[in-house]
Design a protein around this motif. Structure first.
Motif, short mmCIF file in Angstrom:
data_model
loop_
_atom_site.label_atom_id
_atom_site.label_comp_id
_atom_site.label_asym_id
_atom_site.label_seq_id
_atom_site.Cartn_x
_atom_site.Cartn_y
_atom_site.Cartn_z
N HIS A 165 0.80 -1.24 -0.05
CA HIS A 165 0.02 -0.07 -0.10
C HIS A 165 0.90 1.35 -0.09
O HIS A 165 0.49 2.16 -0.78
CB HIS A 165 -0.92 0.05 1.35
CG HIS A 165 -1.86 -1.28 1.26
ND1 HIS A 165 -2.52 -1.68 0.30
CD2 HIS A 165 -2.16 -2.04 2.36
CE1 HIS A 165 -3.17 -2.74 0.86
NE2 HIS A 165 -2.99 -3.24 1.89
N ALA A 168 2.22 1.94 -3.43
CA ALA A 168 1.11 2.27 -4.48
C ALA A 168 0.72 3.83 -4.30
O ALA A 168 0.72 4.52 -5.13
CB ALA A 168 -0.33 1.38 -4.40
N LEU A 169 0.91 4.40 -2.97
CA LEU A 169 0.28 5.63 -2.49
C LEU A 169 1.52 6.49 -2.90
O LEU A 169 1.42 7.57 -3.37
CB LEU A 169 -0.12 5.87 -1.18
CG LEU A 169 -1.18 5.14 -1.00
CD1 LEU A 169 -1.52 5.10 0.59
CD2 LEU A 169 -2.51 5.90 -1.49
N LEU A 172 2.23 7.67 -6.56
CA LEU A 172 1.63 8.81 -7.03
C LEU A 172 2.23 10.28 -6.97
O LEU A 172 1.68 11.08 -7.57
CB LEU A 172 0.31 8.71 -6.42
CG LEU A 172 -0.78 7.80 -6.37
CD1 LEU A 172 -2.00 8.04 -5.34
CD2 LEU A 172 -1.23 7.55 -7.69
N LEU A 184 -6.68 9.92 -7.47
CA LEU A 184 -6.21 8.54 -7.70
C LEU A 184 -6.00 7.60 -6.14
O LEU A 184 -6.31 6.57 -6.23
CB LEU A 184 -4.90 8.38 -8.46
CG LEU A 184 -5.16 8.90 -9.98
CD1 LEU A 184 -3.66 9.02 -10.45
CD2 LEU A 184 -6.15 8.19 -10.41
N GLY A 185 -5.31 8.41 -5.23
CA GLY A 185 -5.11 8.13 -3.91
C GLY A 185 -6.53 7.54 -3.34
O GLY A 185 -6.51 6.27 -2.59
N GLN A 187 -9.11 6.66 -4.70
CA GLN A 187 -9.64 5.43 -5.58
C GLN A 187 -9.05 4.34 -5.09
O GLN A 187 -9.78 3.33 -5.00
CB GLN A 187 -9.56 5.74 -7.10
CG GLN A 187 -10.48 4.77 -7.79
CD GLN A 187 -11.76 4.71 -7.68
OE1 GLN A 187 -12.62 5.92 -7.40
NE2 GLN A 187 -12.50 3.57 -7.74
N TYR A 188 -7.56 4.36 -4.83
CA TYR A 188 -6.84 2.95 -4.53
C TYR A 188 -7.26 2.65 -3.12
O TYR A 188 -7.65 1.46 -3.14
CB TYR A 188 -5.44 3.46 -4.34
CG TYR A 188 -4.39 2.34 -3.79
CD1 TYR A 188 -4.22 1.34 -4.71
CD2 TYR A 188 -4.37 2.26 -2.53
CE1 TYR A 188 -3.58 0.09 -4.27
CE2 TYR A 188 -3.57 1.32 -1.99
CZ TYR A 188 -3.19 0.19 -2.66
OH TYR A 188 -2.60 -0.88 -2.46
N VAL A 189 -7.52 3.59 -2.16
CA VAL A 189 -7.84 3.25 -0.80
C VAL A 189 -9.42 2.60 -0.93
O VAL A 189 -9.74 1.85 -0.43
CB VAL A 189 -8.05 4.51 0.05
CG1 VAL A 189 -8.42 4.12 1.62
CG2 VAL A 189 -6.32 4.93 0.44
N GLU A 191 -10.92 1.13 -3.29
CA GLU A 191 -10.77 -0.27 -3.83
C GLU A 191 -10.14 -1.27 -2.83
O GLU A 191 -10.86 -2.61 -2.83
CB GLU A 191 -9.91 -0.19 -4.94
CG GLU A 191 -10.52 0.38 -6.22
CD GLU A 191 -9.49 0.63 -7.45
OE1 GLU A 191 -8.38 0.14 -7.35
OE2 GLU A 191 -9.95 1.01 -8.49
N GLU A 192 -9.21 -0.97 -2.04
CA GLU A 192 -8.84 -1.94 -1.05
C GLU A 192 -9.74 -2.04 -0.08
O GLU A 192 -9.95 -3.22 0.45
CB GLU A 192 -7.33 -1.31 -0.49
CG GLU A 192 -6.18 -1.10 -1.51
CD GLU A 192 -5.97 -2.67 -2.11
OE1 GLU A 192 -5.79 -3.29 -1.14
OE2 GLU A 192 -5.64 -2.66 -3.20
N SER A 274 1.44 7.98 4.22
CA SER A 274 1.24 6.74 3.51
C SER A 274 1.47 5.67 4.53
O SER A 274 0.70 4.55 4.36
CB SER A 274 2.07 6.73 2.20
OG SER A 274 1.59 7.66 1.20
#
Length: 926
Positions: A165, A168-169, A172, A184-185, A187-189, A191-192, A274
């Motif tokens: 994680h 991934a952050l 960005l 985008l950050g 959206q990632y969180v 989805e997780e 992060s």
């Protein structure tokens, strides 16, 4: 002989003669063939020479002719006989009836030695220093081994999974509020979080909410927010709630775990925060497999807007429907990157810290950090302040504090995150959440007002155990120590008379001298550093350099001051004992002297009702050193030496409080010179490394904090003045940096720039080629729409158009304006209502930040004070000051950033301008 009674006083070169004391103390020691006819002495406890008719023992005091002295001489002689018997074999030594050896030729020059070797004392001193380092390493550097997902299974915490994680952050890049990267950050969180929902235990409910907060105003009264109102709009958060499926009561009782996704514009945020978000995601995954046995739900808040003034936490607490069920708040933060995450705020109810101490695997936390943070010494704030002030919640605030020099710079990056950091926090938090979420006492915690007024004192022991006790118990314990100390001193003075009073006074005078010399030596170094080094803070890249530059002088000063006091006290004792027998009065004089070594630290803790373990000062010292990067909040507003001076004072205080008793014992050894010379050599080597530049003040990984801003200023006249400004929150001139960049920069204090939220008194600027990259249509406007002066009240309505900017700061002159209100000019929503407003230095500042869809037009109504209508002689006085920020690189700024030295980094905070800033104002006499 009186050598050492535990107070660091040594009696040297006393010589006396006794002619009539027979050396026997029992019937078996009947009249010796000869009496003792001479008693002398050499170094105390160093040489004892015994002969048949001569007994040598060292002291300079006349021994009184009384039974006490006779008993003492007989004891010394008897001790010699016992030692002599064990050293002489039966073949070579016999005794007469009086117990003395027959062979006088062999015993005549026998010398019994018990001397403190200076080398042994020096070795012991080095061992103590090494031991301190070893304890520090074990407590703060010894992190747990990172675990994989296979090792921990479904219910454990895996750093390996959490690191995915973080990667991934950080990929960005910087993702501040309003940026595409933040979307985008989020959206990632999200989805997780949805993945956790699908893999949760079948008896566990997982609710995921993408919360879109409406506009709001965050008015905090403490810390950095005095005289400010923080306004936000268009913020989004990811909220995840985990609760048992078949229990209804858990919905009304929840634990909040919170951190932020957004970063400042200058950092990718591996540490801040992060790493915190990654820990929360991994915790949520593990908790989702345990929650079927919970009595309370757990809410994970991944907010945005924290870096712009704690806006995310405020919007959730005041607007989200789940916030009403929260009874305890846990905030995860970072003031650096990695290391052992420690508690630096707890309470006000002690229930949370008590339960954390009970179950945490690697407990870490100190009340000292909390005291400094809440006092304002550490200029920072966290979401925990919102949870306490606005929501009235108790809980815990964790923070990573290693390598604080990288905070909010380009070096807050993944490669500097220490392995084991996430495992340390994750395992502690998992155990704590499993314990508290299963407890039925959570709802009682918030209602227990008595406990909230009796906060906890806490500290950990080597990161293995945590001691927690309440303030009421601390008051009782420390008051007891104070009373006992006073009783000892008063009893000694009453029974010892004036001698005790003078001795005690001289003892405390020794402490005063120790402090004066220690502070003087270290402060002198702070003053000379800007003169001999390229930076007034040359220790930033290598904090261990502080040991040579400040600890050594502070120690030498303490040793010097105490030595002078020691000589004065020794002289006084000699004078008294030349005229006084070794009586009860003198015995009562001397035991009070050990207290002068312990009393300062004890009394400090007693008066503060706190316990500050000495090992914590090392870590705190590292934090203070790292804060030197951003010490000058108003660039050039403080003397260059001020940061080093404060560090010098702190180190001198720690040295004097920690080593006062140890230093006193150095005087009784011959190692004093060795230790002093060794400390001086360390200081000289450190100073040489600074002067020669062998150790640079900054490196690529530990950078100097700078800001490069394209400023378009219309405050002085209607025609915009455009230039590039370069300034630094790190103390020191920018001469070396400008030589590296070029581009025609000039540096000095001639051009003072008012950025509304701060003032740059020292900066560098260049006006060449600065007309590109912006247009007049980008310049914000302040227009007076209506002004209605009356005899009783004057109202002025001003419209504000920030054009492209959704991040701006407005300062209102409170010497003229009594109150105001702010409305959203696009939808009419009232953002700030009328009411009491605080001010700082005659100004109240509105800081606004929002997402891409935030408003850009506002209506401001000003209510003038009684003296506000007096505008005579106020032609140059400013009523409103406005700065709007745009995250855009103009061609000139882009070239400067490309040429920026590797040892420099952009620095961001809530008050910092972005790379393009527009400044305008409205005068009183508009």
């Amino acid at each position: 002989m009186i050598k050492d009674l535990g107070f660091g006083i040594v009696f040297h070169e006393f010589r006396y003669t006794v002619d009539e004391f027979p050396l026997y103390d029992s019937a078996e020691d009947e009249a010796p063939s000869e009496k003792v006819n001479k008693i002398t002495a050499e170094e105390p406890l160093s040489v004892v020479t015994v002969r048949r008719s001569e007994f040598s023992y060292k002291s300079n005091l006349p021994i009184p002719k009384d039974s006490n002295t006779n008993q003492g001489v007989r004891s010394i002689y008897k001790l010699y006989r016992m030692r002599n018997r064990s050293k002489n074999s039966p073949a070579t030594s016999k005794e007469t009836s009086d117990g003395l050896p027959v062979d006088e030729t062999k015993i005549k020059n026998v010398v019994v030695t018990a001397k403190r070797s200076p080398y042994a004392v020096l070795a012991l001193f080095i061992l103590v220093i090494h031991g301190i380092w070893a304890v520090h390493h074990y407590q703060f550097e010894n992190l747990p081994e990172p675990l994989s997902a296979d090792q921990v299974g479904k219910r454990g915490f895996s750093e390996e999974s959490a690191m995915k994680h973080v990667k991934a952050l950080t990929q960005l890049g910087p993702h501040p509020v309003g940026s595409d990267a933040l979307e985008l950050g989020l959206q990632y969180v999200l989805e997780e979080a949805e993945k956790i929902k699908t893999t949760a235990h079948w008896e566990v409910d997982v609710d995921v909410d993408l919360f879109h907060a409406s506009s709001g105003a965050n008015i905090l009264v403490g810390g950095l927010f005095k005289g400010k109102t923080l306004v936000y709009s268009d913020l989004k958060h990811v909220v995840l709630r985990i609760s048992p499926k078949y229990t209804s009561e858990e919905v009304d009782s929840a634990i909040l775990v919170s951190s932020h996704i957004d970063t400042v514009f200058s950092a990718e945020g591996a540490g801040d925060c992060s790493s915190c978000v990654a820990v929360m995601l991994e915790l949520a995954r593990g908790i989702s497999q345990w929650a079927h046995g919970f009595k309370n739900s757990v809410i994970f808040l991944f907010n945005t807007g924290e870096e712009e003034g704690l806006n995310g936490a405020h919007s959730f607490i005041t607007q989200h429907p789940w916030s009403s069920s929260i009874h305890m708040a846990i905030d995860l933060e970072a003031m650096g990157i990695g290391g052992a995450s420690a508690i630096f705020q707890a309470g006000p109810n002690p229930w949370a810290i008590e339960n954390y101490a009970l179950v945490a695997k690697y407990p870490s936390g100190q009340i000292l950090a909390q005291d400094l943070f809440t006092s304002g010494v550490i200029k920072s704030a966290t979401d925990f302040q919102v949870y306490k002030e606005v929501a009235g919640l108790s809980g815990l605030d964790f923070a990573y504090a290693d390598n604080t020099a990288v905070y909010h710079t380009k070096n807050d990056k993944l490669k500097l995150l220490k392995p084991g950091s996430l495992q340390h926090l994750g395992e502690n938090m998992l155990a704590f959440l499993l314990h508290t979420a299963s407890s039925s006492q959570l709802t009682k915690m918030a209602s227990n007002e008595k406990s909230q007024h009796d906060p906890a004192i806490y500290f950990d022991i080597l990161g293995t155990y945590m001691v927690v006790f309440k303030q009421s118990l601390a008051n009782m314990l420390y008051n007891s120590v104070i009373m006992q100390s006073m009783m000892i001193w008063c009893t000694s003075i009453l029974m010892g008379g004036s001698t005790s009073a003078v001795s005690l006074s001289l003892s405390f005078f020794s402490i005063l001298l120790m402090w004066i010399f220690s502070l003087s030596f270290s402060i002198f170094v702070a003053f000379i550093l800007p003169l001999i080094s390229s930076s007034p803070v040359p220790f930033i890249s290598n904090p261990w350099l502080v040991g040579g530059l400040f600890v050594s002088p502070a120690f030498l000063g303490a040793l010097t001051g105490q030595h002078i006091g020691f000589l004065m006290l020794q002289k006084y004792i000699f004078k008294i004992m030349e005229n006084r027998s070794l009586s009860l009065s003198l015995v009562l004089d001397l035991p009070i002297l050990p207290l002068y070594g312990l009393s300062p630290q004890l009394l400090l803790m007693d008066c503060l009702k706190r316990h500050y373990p000495q090992i914590e000062h090392q870590r705190l010292g590292g934090t203070v050193v790292g804060m030197g990067v951003r010490f000058d909040r108003n660039p050039g507003g403080n003397p260059e030496w001020l940061g080093s001076l404060l560090l010098a004072v702190y180190i001198s205080a720690v040295v004097c409080l920690s080593l006062v008793y140890l230093i006193s014992y150095i005087h009784i050894s011959g190692a004093k010179k060795f230790i002093a010379i060794g400390s001086f050599i360390v200081f000289c080597l450190s100073l040489t490394s600074v002067i020669s530049g062998i150790i640079p003040p900054f490196t690529e990984d530990i950078s100097r904090a700078v800001n490069v801003v394209h400023v378009v200023d219309t405050s002085a006249n209607k025609e915009p003045n455009s230039y590039i400004s370069l300034f630094s929150t790190t103390p020191g001139k920018l001469t070396k940096e400008i030589e590296h960049i070029g581009e025609g920069f000039e540096c000095g204090r001639e051009k003072v720039i008012d950025f509304v939220t701060f003032t740059a008194s020292y900066s560098c600027w260049t006006e060449g080629n600065s007309v590109n990259g912006w247009s007049k249509s980008d310049i914000p406007t302040l227009n007076v729409e209506n002004d209605t002066p009356t005899t009783d009240e004057r109202l002025t309505q001003v419209t504000i158009n920030t054009k492209e900017s959704t991040r701006w700061s407005l300062a209102i002159n409170t010497n003229k304006i009594e109150d105001f209100r702010l409305k959203d000019g696009e939808n009419g929503e009232e953002l700030i209502q009328t009411g009491t407003k605080s001010s700082a230095d005659g100004w109240h500042i509105i800081q606004y930040s929002g997402g891409k869809n935030a408003s850009r037009r506002f209506g401001l109504t000003l209510y003038w004070g009684k003296n506000g209508t007096q505008v005579e002689n106020d032609e140059d006085e400013v009523l409103l000051k406005l700065r709007t920020d745009v995250d855009r690189l103009t061609p000139k700024v882009k070239r400067v950033l490309e040429k920026l030295p590797s040892w420099c980094s952009l620095f961001g905070k809530s008050t910092s301008p972005h790379t393009l800033a527009f400044i305008s104002s409205l005068r009183v006499n508009f």
